[in-house]
Design an enzyme around this catalytic site. Structure first.
Site, PDB file in Angstrom:
ATOM      1  N   ARG A  39      15.460  16.079   7.504  1.00  0.00           N
ATOM      2  CA  ARG A  39      14.869  15.220   8.708  1.00  0.00           C
ATOM      3  C   ARG A  39      15.780  14.358   9.461  1.00  0.00           C
ATOM      4  NH1 ARG A  39       8.965  16.844   8.561  1.00  0.00           N
ATOM      5  NH2 ARG A  39       8.400  15.056  10.165  1.00  0.00           N
ATOM      6  N   TYR A  42      17.174  13.948  13.140  1.00  0.00           N
ATOM      7  CA  TYR A  42      16.108  13.588  14.170  1.00  0.00           C
ATOM      8  C   TYR A  42      15.661  12.167  13.852  1.00  0.00           C
ATOM      9  CZ  TYR A  42      11.778  13.954  17.036  1.00  0.00           C
ATOM     10  OH  TYR A  42      10.880  13.657  18.029  1.00  0.00           O
ATOM     11  N   ASP A  43      15.143  11.782  12.925  1.00  0.00           N
ATOM     12  CA  ASP A  43      14.744  10.436  12.482  1.00  0.00           C
ATOM     13  C   ASP A  43      15.829   9.473  12.747  1.00  0.00           C
ATOM     14  OD1 ASP A  43      13.103  12.182  11.515  1.00  0.00           O
ATOM     15  OD2 ASP A  43      12.704  11.083   9.454  1.00  0.00           O
ATOM     16  N   ASN A 102       2.321  12.330  16.869  1.00  0.00           N
ATOM     17  CA  ASN A 102       2.167  13.823  17.034  1.00  0.00           C
ATOM     18  C   ASN A 102       1.296  14.136  18.276  1.00  0.00           C
ATOM     19  OD1 ASN A 102       2.640  13.335  14.223  1.00  0.00           O
ATOM     20  ND2 ASN A 102       2.819  15.420  14.200  1.00  0.00           N
ATOM     21  N   GLY A 148      -2.068  20.306   1.586  1.00  0.00           N
ATOM     22  CA  GLY A 148      -2.830  20.057   2.881  1.00  0.00           C
ATOM     23  C   GLY A 148      -3.576  18.621   2.652  1.00  0.00           C
ATOM     24  N   ASP A 171       8.823  15.493   3.892  1.00  0.00           N
ATOM     25  CA  ASP A 171       7.583  15.641   4.703  1.00  0.00           C
ATOM     26  C   ASP A 171       6.644  14.352   4.516  1.00  0.00           C
ATOM     27  OD1 ASP A 171       6.135  18.337   5.992  1.00  0.00           O
ATOM     28  OD2 ASP A 171       4.741  16.826   5.564  1.00  0.00           O
ATOM     29  N   PRO A 172       6.373  13.562   5.655  1.00  0.00           N
ATOM     30  CA  PRO A 172       5.688  12.629   5.411  1.00  0.00           C
ATOM     31  C   PRO A 172       4.358  12.645   4.786  1.00  0.00           C
ATOM     32  CG  PRO A 172       6.877  12.159   7.594  1.00  0.00           C
ATOM     33  CD  PRO A 172       7.141  13.769   7.129  1.00  0.00           C
ATOM     34  N   ARG A 183       0.331   9.228   8.237  1.00  0.00           N
ATOM     35  CA  ARG A 183       0.865   8.862   9.411  1.00  0.00           C
ATOM     36  C   ARG A 183      -0.335   8.313  10.453  1.00  0.00           C
ATOM     37  NH1 ARG A 183       4.682  12.572  12.192  1.00  0.00           N
ATOM     38  NH2 ARG A 183       6.274  11.939  10.665  1.00  0.00           N
TER      39      ARG A 183
HETATM   40  P1  NAD Z   1      10.346  20.048  23.471  1.00  0.00           P
HETATM   41  O1  NAD Z   1      10.946  20.697  22.652  1.00  0.00           O
HETATM   42  O2  NAD Z   1       9.049  20.778  24.135  1.00  0.00           O
HETATM   43  O3  NAD Z   1      11.060  19.631  24.765  1.00  0.00           O
HETATM   44  C1  NAD Z   1      12.150  18.867  24.647  1.00  0.00           C
HETATM   45  C2  NAD Z   1      13.155  19.254  25.938  1.00  0.00           C
HETATM   46  O4  NAD Z   1      14.463  18.953  25.785  1.00  0.00           O
HETATM   47  C3  NAD Z   1      12.979  20.995  25.746  1.00  0.00           C
HETATM   48  O5  NAD Z   1      12.979  21.502  27.310  1.00  0.00           O
HETATM   49  C4  NAD Z   1      14.708  21.075  25.479  1.00  0.00           C
HETATM   50  O6  NAD Z   1      14.972  22.059  26.094  1.00  0.00           O
HETATM   51  C5  NAD Z   1      15.207  19.990  26.398  1.00  0.00           C
HETATM   52  N1  NAD Z   1      16.681  19.510  25.235  1.00  0.00           N
HETATM   53  C6  NAD Z   1      16.934  19.755  24.357  1.00  0.00           C
HETATM   54  N2  NAD Z   1      18.275  19.209  24.094  1.00  0.00           N
HETATM   55  C7  NAD Z   1      18.416  19.131  25.266  1.00  0.00           C
HETATM   56  C8  NAD Z   1      19.974  18.742  25.646  1.00  0.00           C
HETATM   57  N3  NAD Z   1      20.991  18.461  24.934  1.00  0.00           N
HETATM   58  N4  NAD Z   1      19.979  18.648  27.184  1.00  0.00           N
HETATM   59  C9  NAD Z   1      18.933  18.726  27.860  1.00  0.00           C
HETATM   60  N5  NAD Z   1      17.908  18.943  27.704  1.00  0.00           N
HETATM   61  C10 NAD Z   1      17.744  19.230  26.447  1.00  0.00           C
HETATM   62  O7  NAD Z   1       9.559  18.856  22.810  1.00  0.00           O
HETATM   63  P2  NAD Z   1       8.291  17.577  23.283  1.00  0.00           P
HETATM   64  O8  NAD Z   1       7.276  17.696  22.345  1.00  0.00           O
HETATM   65  O9  NAD Z   1       8.055  18.224  24.672  1.00  0.00           O
HETATM   66  O10 NAD Z   1       9.016  16.380  23.100  1.00  0.00           O
HETATM   67  C11 NAD Z   1       9.763  15.743  24.137  1.00  0.00           C
HETATM   68  C12 NAD Z   1      10.163  14.541  23.653  1.00  0.00           C
HETATM   69  O11 NAD Z   1       9.204  13.672  23.250  1.00  0.00           O
HETATM   70  C13 NAD Z   1      11.228  14.627  22.654  1.00  0.00           C
HETATM   71  O12 NAD Z   1      12.236  13.587  22.817  1.00  0.00           O
HETATM   72  C14 NAD Z   1      10.691  14.233  21.531  1.00  0.00           C
HETATM   73  O13 NAD Z   1      11.553  13.702  20.314  1.00  0.00           O
HETATM   74  C15 NAD Z   1       9.552  13.370  21.867  1.00  0.00           C
HETATM   75  N6  NAD Z   1       8.294  13.119  20.976  1.00  0.00           N
HETATM   76  C16 NAD Z   1       7.481  14.178  20.877  1.00  0.00           C
HETATM   77  C17 NAD Z   1       6.497  14.428  20.059  1.00  0.00           C
HETATM   78  C18 NAD Z   1       5.420  15.270  20.115  1.00  0.00           C
HETATM   79  O14 NAD Z   1       4.563  15.186  19.446  1.00  0.00           O
HETATM   80  N7  NAD Z   1       5.382  16.374  21.004  1.00  0.00           N
HETATM   81  C19 NAD Z   1       6.524  13.143  19.029  1.00  0.00           C
HETATM   82  C20 NAD Z   1       7.276  12.210  19.220  1.00  0.00           C
HETATM   83  C21 NAD Z   1       8.536  12.204  20.032  1.00  0.00           C
HETATM   84  N1  UDP Z   2       2.646  21.872   8.457  1.00  0.00           N
HETATM   85  C1  UDP Z   2       1.845  22.770   7.944  1.00  0.00           C
HETATM   86  N2  UDP Z   2       1.713  24.181   8.297  1.00  0.00           N
HETATM   87  C2  UDP Z   2       2.609  24.594   9.501  1.00  0.00           C
HETATM   88  C3  UDP Z   2       3.360  23.675   9.973  1.00  0.00           C
HETATM   89  C4  UDP Z   2       3.261  22.351   9.513  1.00  0.00           C
HETATM   90  O1  UDP Z   2       0.956  22.411   7.115  1.00  0.00           O
HETATM   91  O2  UDP Z   2       2.562  26.005   9.625  1.00  0.00           O
HETATM   92  C5  UDP Z   2       2.522  20.429   8.162  1.00  0.00           C
HETATM   93  C6  UDP Z   2       3.818  19.895   7.897  1.00  0.00           C
HETATM   94  O3  UDP Z   2       4.237  20.087   6.607  1.00  0.00           O
HETATM   95  C7  UDP Z   2       3.370  18.567   8.385  1.00  0.00           C
HETATM   96  C8  UDP Z   2       2.196  18.435   9.268  1.00  0.00           C
HETATM   97  O4  UDP Z   2       1.823  19.904   9.362  1.00  0.00           O
HETATM   98  O5  UDP Z   2       3.083  17.953   7.150  1.00  0.00           O
HETATM   99  C9  UDP Z   2       2.905  18.207  10.700  1.00  0.00           C
HETATM  100  O6  UDP Z   2       4.000  19.198  10.774  1.00  0.00           O
HETATM  101  P1  UDP Z   2       4.514  19.257  12.352  1.00  0.00           P
HETATM  102  O7  UDP Z   2       5.932  20.056  12.215  1.00  0.00           O
HETATM  103  O8  UDP Z   2       3.636  19.449  13.265  1.00  0.00           O
HETATM  104  O9  UDP Z   2       4.967  17.644  12.548  1.00  0.00           O
HETATM  105  P2  UDP Z   2       5.841  16.512  11.874  1.00  0.00           P
HETATM  106  O10 UDP Z   2       5.905  16.869  10.347  1.00  0.00           O
HETATM  107  O11 UDP Z   2       7.183  16.238  12.531  1.00  0.00           O
HETATM  108  O12 UDP Z   2       4.656  15.311  11.952  1.00  0.00           O
END
Ligand code: NAD
Ligand code: UDP
Length: 314
Positions: free
Chosen positions: A143, A146-147, A175, A208, A274-275, A278
């Site tokens: 992870r 990303y992190d 999330n 879970g 996996d955290p 949260r």
């Molecule tokens: P998503 O994957 O649906 O959207 C990300 C978008 O970025 C996509 O349209 C993808 O095509 C585009 N993208 C990826 N790499 C790119 C690049 N190099 N150049 C141009 N475009 C690029 O995900 P999302 O859930 O909509 O997340 C959007 C943002 O919010 C992300 O930065 C994500 O890290 C952040 N975020 C989302 C969540 C969540 O729970 N949804 C939580 C924390 C942070």
């Molecule tokens: N998870 C799960 N089943 C799935 C997908 C995810 O139990 O089919 C769990 C995953 O292991 C994590 C939580 O659900 O503990 C949230 O996962 P997600 O990928 O949505 O987000 P993140 O881990 O990045 O918070």
């Protein structure tokens, strides 16, 4: 009505498409940048007829130039299977993407908002997580791309602010779920709903008992826009999330009940790092933005289930 020129990177993704729609409806001019790695044109096709909306295929790892007033930097894959698919690219997107957009903000004097994440807290030892908590992140795990990418982009934001006076805002998103999530991107809410609708097994990873706090997309978009509109002295980081915490087993049971599905729950191995828990502390958001989430899990799940029901029956 506001009339700003606003750049949204990752605008064709799940969150980006909702943000573009909202900003466009308020009367702004939107440039939506996306390389369509995890997003798609379909997410914004209903906006294409609006002459204030411009969709541009562009990868944020290379510079982009335009005169803008505000930048929302959302480009980055967000689901674990997608961001792990090409881990090096994920890191590049976070870091080069942040540098390119910060450079643009510096030149145009735009205010720039970074979509950071609760992942900067890693597998948190402090619970709930306040913004002052520095986190517990593995630098060498699956992870980490990303992190650590998101942590480095927060650092870049702060340094462009301190060194170059760039106007920044950092939000840490917890999330978030809702319509237009990619049904196959592997995140838990979309996985469980799609599995339940199709009558497939519900895949719980681990036992879970791990928790997450789920926020509906409309609440997030409101918090994000409010943060952008604070005065220049407020830069964050600020947590934007719904503090009500659920185990993944509770989530699975809710989805099964709301979909009246006959799917059965199965248990698969827990992915590495996996955290365990949260939950956002949102005192700062309440104080600075006058914001708190309004849509609780069942209501948000119902709307999301309706969306996936329709999508799957197409
Ligand atoms: P998503 O994957 O649906 O959207 C990300 C978008 O970025 C996509 O349209 C993808 O095509 C585009 N993208 C990826 N790499 C790119 C690049 N190099 N150049 C141009 N475009 C690029 O995900 P999302 O859930 O909509 O997340 C959007 C943002 O919010 C992300 O930065 C994500 O890290 C952040 N975020 C989302 C969540 C969540 O729970 N949804 C939580 C924390 C942070
Ligand atoms: N998870 C799960 N089943 C799935 C997908 C995810 O139990 O089919 C769990 C995953 O292991 C994590 C939580 O659900 O503990 C949230 O996962 P997600 O990928 O949505 O987000 P993140 O881990 O990045 O918070």
């Amino acid at each position: 009505m506001s009339n700003k020129r606003i750049l949204v990177t990752g605008g064709a993704g799940f969150l980006g498409s909702h943000l573009c729609e909202r900003l466009l409806n308020e009367g702004n001019d939107i440039i939506c940048l996306d390389n369509y790695f995890t997003g798609c044109k379909n997410n914004v096709k209903h906006l294409l007829d609006n002459h204030s909306f411009e969709l541009v295929r562009h990868d944020v790892t290379t510079p982009y130039y335009a005169e803008v007033d505000e930048i929302y930097n959302l480009a980055c894959p967000a689901s674990p299977p997608h961001y792990q698919h090409n881990a090096i690219k994920t890191m590049k997107t976070s870091i080069y993407g942040a540098m390119n957009m910060l450079g643009l903000a510096k030149r145009t004097k735009a205010t720039i908002l970074q979509a950071s994440t609760s992942e900067v807290y890693g597998d948190p030892i402090e619970h709930p997580q306040t913004e002052s908590y520095w986190g517990n992140v593995n630098t060498v795990g699956i992870r980490s791309c990303y992190d650590e990418g998101k942590r480095a982009s927060e650092t870049l934001f702060m340094d462009y602010h301190r060194q170059n006076g760039v106007k920044i805002k950092i939000i840490r998103i917890f999330n978030t779920y809702g319509p237009r999530m990619n049904p196959y991107d592997g995140r838990v809410v979309s996985n469980f709903i799609v599995q339940a609708i199709k009558g497939e097994d519900i895949t719980i990873y681990g036992d879970g008992s791990q928790t997450r706090s789920f926020q509906y997309v409309d609440d997030l978009i409101e918090g994000m826009i409010r943060t952008m509109r604070t005065d220049d002295s407020f830069i964050g980081p600020v947590n934007i999330g719904n503090p009500v915490e659920f185990t993944m087993l509770e989530l699975a049971e809710k989805v099964l009940r709301l979909t009246t599905s006959k799917s059965k729950i199965i248990y698969l191995p827990l992915p590495q790092d996996d955290p365990h828990q949260r939950q956002p502390d949102i005192c700062l958001a309440k104080e600075e933005l006058g914001w708190e989430p309004k849509i609780q899990l069942e209501e948000g799940l119902e709307k999301t289930i309706q969306y996936f029901d329709k999508l799957i029956s197409l």
